[in-house]
Enzyme design. Structure first.
Site, mmCIF file in Angstrom:
data_model
loop_
_atom_site.group_PDB
_atom_site.id
_atom_site.type_symbol
_atom_site.label_atom_id
_atom_site.label_comp_id
_atom_site.label_asym_id
_atom_site.label_seq_id
_atom_site.Cartn_x
_atom_site.Cartn_y
_atom_site.Cartn_z
ATOM 1 N N ASP A 16 -16.142 46.570 -29.301
ATOM 2 C CA ASP A 16 -17.340 46.274 -30.084
ATOM 3 C C ASP A 16 -18.261 45.346 -29.295
ATOM 4 O O ASP A 16 -17.821 44.322 -28.782
ATOM 5 C CB ASP A 16 -16.916 45.616 -31.398
ATOM 6 N N HIS A 18 -21.330 44.117 -30.613
ATOM 7 C CA HIS A 18 -22.337 43.555 -31.519
ATOM 8 C C HIS A 18 -22.494 42.061 -31.267
ATOM 9 O O HIS A 18 -21.684 41.265 -31.734
ATOM 10 C CB HIS A 18 -21.954 43.811 -32.982
#
Length: 139
Positions: A16, A18
């Site tokens: 991930d 983000h």
């Protein structure tokens, strides 16, 4: 802001990337007096655990937004225990599972995996910070 003496490792687990939420979490926790060790994005479990060991952290907060947190977090409590972090406070939050699932079931699964608190998507970091103060006995 006055420091509260507690050290927290934060980061985004797995594949991930983000980064925006990670920066917001960092900012809010620092404003709340925590000493934040931010390992950033694309972080394996080992990076969280190594940072916690190296800095003598009081808590680890794992973020995940891409839905694969359940896979990425499996065995993390056991790895913390093996690394000598038996008492570390372990939180997870974000969009941590794939698909629509009842939150109660998701929360229960992560608690069974050894997480002390599990946060639903969209939970304000201020709520997490207040829980952290309670769990770490900060007045």
């Amino acid at each position: 802001m006055k420091k509260n003496g507690k050290k927290v490792v934060i980061g985004v687990i797995g594949s991930d990337c983000h980064a925006v939420g990670n920066k917001i979490i960092d900012h809010v926790l620092v404003k709340q007096g925590f000493d934040v060790v931010n390992i950033g994005v694309l972080s394996p479990q080992e990076d969280f655990i190594n940072a916690a060991v190296e800095t003598n952290a009081d808590a680890i907060i794992v973020s995940s937004l891409y839905g694969h947190g359940e896979l990425d977090c499996q065995g993390m409590r056991e790895k913390c225990d093996e690394a000598g972090l038996k008492d570390i406070v372990l939180y997870v939050g974000g969009n941590i599972v794939v698909g629509k699932q009842t939150w109660e079931d998701v929360e229960k699964r992560f608690e069974t995996m050894g997480f002390d608190r599990v946060y639903a998507p969209g939970t304000a970091i201020e709520i997490t910070a207040e829980d952290l103060k309670k769990d770490l006995s900060i007045a």
